[in-house]
Design an enzyme around this catalytic site. Sequence first.
Site, mmCIF file in Angstrom:
data_model
loop_
_atom_site.group_PDB
_atom_site.id
_atom_site.type_symbol
_atom_site.label_atom_id
_atom_site.label_comp_id
_atom_site.label_asym_id
_atom_site.label_seq_id
_atom_site.Cartn_x
_atom_site.Cartn_y
_atom_site.Cartn_z
ATOM 1 N N ARG A 1 48.214 150.055 6.682
ATOM 2 C CA ARG A 1 48.282 151.484 7.032
ATOM 3 C C ARG A 1 48.086 151.674 8.530
ATOM 4 O O ARG A 1 48.743 152.502 9.155
ATOM 5 C CB ARG A 1 47.243 152.263 6.229
ATOM 6 N N LYS B 1 46.886 157.869 9.877
ATOM 7 C CA LYS B 1 45.468 158.117 10.148
ATOM 8 C C LYS B 1 45.259 158.236 11.659
ATOM 9 O O LYS B 1 44.671 157.361 12.307
ATOM 10 C CB LYS B 1 44.624 156.997 9.514
ATOM 11 N N GLU C 1 45.809 167.960 0.363
ATOM 12 C CA GLU C 1 44.572 167.176 0.262
ATOM 13 C C GLU C 1 43.466 167.934 0.985
ATOM 14 O O GLU C 1 43.645 169.083 1.368
ATOM 15 C CB GLU C 1 44.780 165.772 0.834
HETATM 16 N N1 PLP Z 1 42.907 161.609 3.105
HETATM 17 C C1 PLP Z 1 42.367 161.692 4.328
HETATM 18 C C2 PLP Z 1 42.792 162.803 5.205
HETATM 19 C C3 PLP Z 1 41.421 160.746 4.732
HETATM 20 O O1 PLP Z 1 40.868 160.814 5.940
HETATM 21 C C4 PLP Z 1 41.056 159.716 3.846
HETATM 22 C C5 PLP Z 1 40.101 158.690 4.251
HETATM 23 O O2 PLP Z 1 40.416 157.613 4.639
HETATM 24 C C6 PLP Z 1 41.651 159.671 2.588
HETATM 25 C C7 PLP Z 1 42.577 160.630 2.255
HETATM 26 C C8 PLP Z 1 41.305 158.588 1.625
HETATM 27 O O3 PLP Z 1 41.925 157.384 1.974
HETATM 28 P P1 PLP Z 1 41.300 156.002 1.544
HETATM 29 O O4 PLP Z 1 41.150 156.043 0.080
HETATM 30 O O5 PLP Z 1 42.310 155.005 1.981
HETATM 31 O O6 PLP Z 1 40.022 155.883 2.260
HETATM 32 C C1 COI Z 2 37.303 157.439 5.005
HETATM 33 O O1 COI Z 2 37.120 157.790 3.858
HETATM 34 O O2 COI Z 2 37.208 156.262 5.365
HETATM 35 C C2 COI Z 2 37.665 158.395 6.046
HETATM 36 O O3 COI Z 2 38.146 157.985 7.067
HETATM 37 C C3 COI Z 2 37.420 159.817 5.824
HETATM 38 C C4 COI Z 2 36.581 160.439 6.869
HETATM 39 C C5 COI Z 2 36.525 161.884 6.555
HETATM 40 C C6 COI Z 2 35.215 159.858 6.957
#
Ligand code: PLP
Ligand code: COI
Length: 341
Positions: A82, A184, A220
């Site tokens: 990612r 991200k 989201e």
């Molecule tokens: N959506 C957003 C905007 C986020 O910042 C995060 C955190 O990483 C997620 C979703 C969840 O992603 P992940 O499950 O890869 O941590």
């Molecule tokens: C994560 O879950 O790792 C994120 O980056 C989300 C953030 C809001 C802490």
Amino acid sequence: MEKKDLDWASLGFGYVQTEQRYVSNFKDGKWDEGGLTTDANVVLNECAGVLQYAQTCFEGLKAYTTEDGRIVTFRPDLNAERMYNTAMRLEMPPFPKDKFVEAVKAVVKANAAYVPPYGSGATLYLRPYMFGSNPVIGVKPATEYQFRIFCTPVGPYFKGGAKPLTLCVSDFDRAAPHGTGNIKAGLNYAMSLHPIVEAHKAGYAENMYLDAATRTKVEETGGANFLFVTKDGKVVTPKSDSILPSITRRSLMIVAREYLGLEAEEREIHFDEVKDFAECGLCGTAAVISPVGKIVDHGKEICFPSGMDEMGPITKKLYETLTGIQMGRINPPEGWIVEID
Ligand code: PLP
Ligand code: COI
């Protein structure tokens, strides 16, 4: 190895400076060897690209102590991938995926004393990030970059742990169609600060963002994807090109189907349907699965039948299976658990 004397169970989601972090620099068209350092400070020129045009991106993943005392990480290859995709979209030199995983392992190993013990409720959060470091004054990509990974022991992202949250529907948009919502990038979080401060002031834990084009579909929150459970027990999650492809959500869809025998579907979800769901949760690395009890849309309340006291039953099963895999209590699918030796 002696663990640090921290009150693990009382940790919130905050920064605790640990001993070692990884640094690699990109210059003259290539990444250097990279390595660990004890220096937690970054010194930059006043005109660095990141400071002027926000050319920065990041990742988030965790290390866990398993029931039998091993230290593991969860699907770091997907974070590497990612971040690679994010870098491409931001005109940054992607950090090699294999080196990303090696750097994650090196940081966890070097800070093993900070990996919270099994059963403490805390985990070690890793934050890989990258930014443009040389002076940039015309609007263009930097030519030099720094990639770093630090780690910090953390507790639950939302105060109150597993208590159901109340969210509000935001009047702000998070991401435009064809914009940067699916990567991200730091900029996606900078823009969410005003909406989250406003939401907190009004007593809500997070914002539910709707799609910017029609404001009819669920996207989201500022930091997690949504999961819903229908009244007939199906797991559904929003499909959109402008949300972050959550690794937790993608893993939970597999857990739902292959471990729990549930139907699990990724599809567009209209806000109008939300009132008919039985359960709702937020999923992400930081959020794990945080149950949602209520969503308020301009004074109109949607209260999920699972209530404000406990996680819904299917959300709970998903939570227990996912954390069971992460903590070594349940056999993982191949490649999900990467052990730190
Ligand atoms: N959506 C957003 C905007 C986020 O910042 C995060 C955190 O990483 C997620 C979703 C969840 O992603 P992940 O499950 O890869 O941590
Ligand atoms: C994560 O879950 O790792 C994120 O980056 C989300 C953030 C809001 C802490």
